[in-house]
Structures are given as structure tokens and as C-alpha cells.
Design an enzyme around this catalytic site. Structure first.
Site, PDB file in Angstrom:
ATOM      1  N   LYS A   1       0.795  -1.223   0.000  1.00  0.00           N
ATOM      2  CA  LYS A   1       0.000   0.000   0.000  1.00  0.00           C
ATOM      3  C   LYS A   1       0.833   1.282   0.000  1.00  0.00           C
ATOM      4  O   LYS A   1       0.379   2.312  -0.499  1.00  0.00           O
ATOM      5  CB  LYS A   1      -0.962   0.006   1.194  1.00  0.00           C
ATOM      6  CG  LYS A   1      -2.044  -1.067   1.079  1.00  0.00           C
ATOM      7  CD  LYS A   1      -3.026  -0.998   2.226  1.00  0.00           C
ATOM      8  CE  LYS A   1      -4.108  -2.042   2.051  1.00  0.00           C
ATOM      9  NZ  LYS A   1      -5.168  -1.925   3.079  1.00  0.00           N
TER      10      LYS A   1
ATOM     11  N   SER B   1       0.749  -0.357  12.510  1.00  0.00           N
ATOM     12  CA  SER B   1       1.339   0.899  12.039  1.00  0.00           C
ATOM     13  C   SER B   1       1.537   0.924  10.528  1.00  0.00           C
ATOM     14  O   SER B   1       2.214   1.798  10.016  1.00  0.00           O
ATOM     15  CB  SER B   1       2.692   1.136  12.721  1.00  0.00           C
ATOM     16  OG  SER B   1       3.603   0.083  12.415  1.00  0.00           O
TER      17      SER B   1
END
Length: 279
Positions: free
Chosen positions: A70, A130
Site C-alpha cells: 500500500k 502501524s
């Protein structure tokens, strides 16, 4: 009726380290229901630049991006739409005549789910993770007005930076006590090596009010099962993936399916009840 696959058929796809069938089933079900000349296929890759180059060169209409690509995909595309730019994370690529634009429909799905469930922004939360999906969740929380949150991430650089960017606290390990809202944005509970891992201790679950697991494969992770057994309100990764996939479908085709069509596709792809977030 959907036309037979031919030279004019538009291809959409996904890239993931762990390809599944749910996205393909949902998109292809909607193509069939709406009579669209599209087909959807999931892929993995060990050569992300080459894969993105193929999207451009072959005229692939759209591509869903999953972990761990991503953030890595960002330098390989032409522009970022506002939602992806704000969180530096892309989960969708749209190809317009060779120009690749990155979007983040994860953010839209999480924001809409929390709003639909009427989760009070005054609710303190603990979030584990995270990565790119964690950024989407944290950005949605911030934009909905949540202020009391702790990000737990062993990656100190990423965790601290995300906490600072969005105005929340950070620490490397879980605190001594839980919070009313628990959110898992790690692979804990995902099919594979971590499928039996519990994202939060049972003591945390017992004192929580709402549990939210973004893991979609399976939807009933150990975390979700433990929370349901304890009588807690749950939000599953299947709900997130349905809503974000619908936004991808709209970007690829320009058509928004009806709620009934979405429920039918979600149940086909993920099993009965996957689209309860639309109720």
C-alpha cells in the site's frame, strides 16, 4: 446478461501478498448481476514495479492493493487522490488511458462503518498496528473527532510518526489495561502463520465495549470470536472489505450497485451476514 469474455472485456485485478477469493467473487458477482463486460482476478507478485507497469501497459482498468504494497506502490503511479495523499497509503489504482491514480477506499469504509454504528468519538481506543491500513483507520478516527487514543506498534519509527501525525499517543507494547474500543490492524488472526493468535488479551476484551478487527480472512478471527462470546459489539474485517470493495467497484465502472445487489454480492463472497453494516 453479462457478455461473454472477449477483446473488449475490461480486466480488474488485485495485488496482495496473500491473494484470496473474496474480492474476485464479490466483483464478478456484481458484474454478472449488472451485465457488465468486466472480469476480476487476484494476483500476487515478487516484482511490484513490473506488476504496476503491466497495469499501465495492458490497459487493466483497476487494481486493488493490499498488504504489503500500500505504501510501496506510491512512487510507481502518476498521482494520488486526496484520501490517499492525506495518509500516504494506496489501496486502489484506477487506470485512465495509461494514467494511474491512487485512491484509499479503506479510509472511506472505516469512516462510514464507525459513523453507521454510531460509535461515540469520545470513546478512548487502543489500536495495534502501524502499516498502510493502520493509517487509514487512524485518519478516519481523527476525522470523526476521536481524541483519546493509543497506538501500539513495535515499529517505533512508524508508530511514533503515525501517532504524531494524527495527534494520538504511542507505545511499543500493550499497556497494563485495555480501553472501551479495541482495534486490531495487524496480521494477528489472519489465515496463515498467525491464524490462532489473539490480537488482544481476554482481560482487555472483557472490559471493552466495542471490538474492531480489520482482518477479513477469516472474518471470525480469534479476536472477534472471543469478543462475541463475551457479548461485545463487534465490527469485522469482512464488513470493511465489502464497503471498500463497493467504492472500488464504483471507481472502476462508474456504477453504484443498489443495497440489495451489494448484500447479495457480499453474502456470495463472504457468507451470510457479511453486509450487515449496510442495514
Amino acid at each position: 446478461m453479462k457478455p461473454p469474455i472477449g477483446r473488449d472485456t475490461k480486466l480488474c485485478m488485485s495485488l496482495s501478498a496473500r491473494p484470496g477469493n473474496a474480492g474476485s467473487r464479490l466483483h464478478n458477482h456484481l458484474y454478472e448481476a449488472l451485465g457488465l463486460d468486466y472480469v476480476y482476478k487476484s494476483f500476487s507478485t515478487t516484482d511490484l514495479p513490473a506488476a504496476v507497469g503491466g497495469i499501465r501497459a495492458l490497459g487493466i482498468r483497476g487494481c486493488a492493493i493490499s498488504m504489503p504494497f500500500k505504501e510501496a506502490v506510491i512512487p510507481l503511479i502518476d498521482r494520488l487522490e486526496a484520501s490517499a495523499q492525506a495518509i500516504d497509503s494506496v489501496n486502489t489504482i484506477v487506470n485512465d488511458d495509461g494514467a494511474l491514480t491512487g485512491y484509499n477506499t479503506d479510509y472511506v469504509a472505516v469512516r462510514d462503518l464507525l459513523a453507521r454504528r454510531m460509535v461515540d468519538p469520545a470513546t478512548p481506543f487502543i489500536l495495534r498496528g502501524s502499516g498502510g491500513m493502520a493509517k487509514a483507520v487512524v485518519a478516519a478516527l481523527r476525522d470523526l473527532g476521536f481524541q483519546k487514543g493509543l497506538i501500539v506498534a513495535r515499529n517505533a519509527l512508524a508508530g511514533q510518526a503515525m501517532a504524531d501525525d494524527y495527534g494520538f499517543a504511542w507505545q511499543a507494547d500493550l499497556p497494563a489495561t485495555g480501553a472501551p474500543l479495541l482495534i486490531n490492524v495487524t496480521p494477528l488472526g489472519m489465515e496463515g502463520a498467525d491464524e490462532n493468535a489473539l490480537a488482544f488479551p481476554e482481560s482487555f476484551i472483557a472490559t471493552s465495549d466495542i471490538t474492531f478487527d480489520v482482518v477479513a480472512l477469516p472474518a471470525d478471527t480469534p479476536f472477534i470470536r472471543a469478543a462475541q462470546k463475551a457479548g461485545k459489539q463487534t465490527i469485522s474485517g469482512a464488513e470493511v472489505i465489502v464497503l471498500q470493495a463497493v467504492e472500488q467497484f464504483v471507481l472502476y465502472t462508474g456504477i453504484r450497485p443498489s443495497p440489495a445487489e451489494i448484500r447479495s454480492a457480499a453474502d456470495f463472497a463472504h457468507g451470510p451476514g457479511a453486509a450487515k453494516a449496510l442495514a
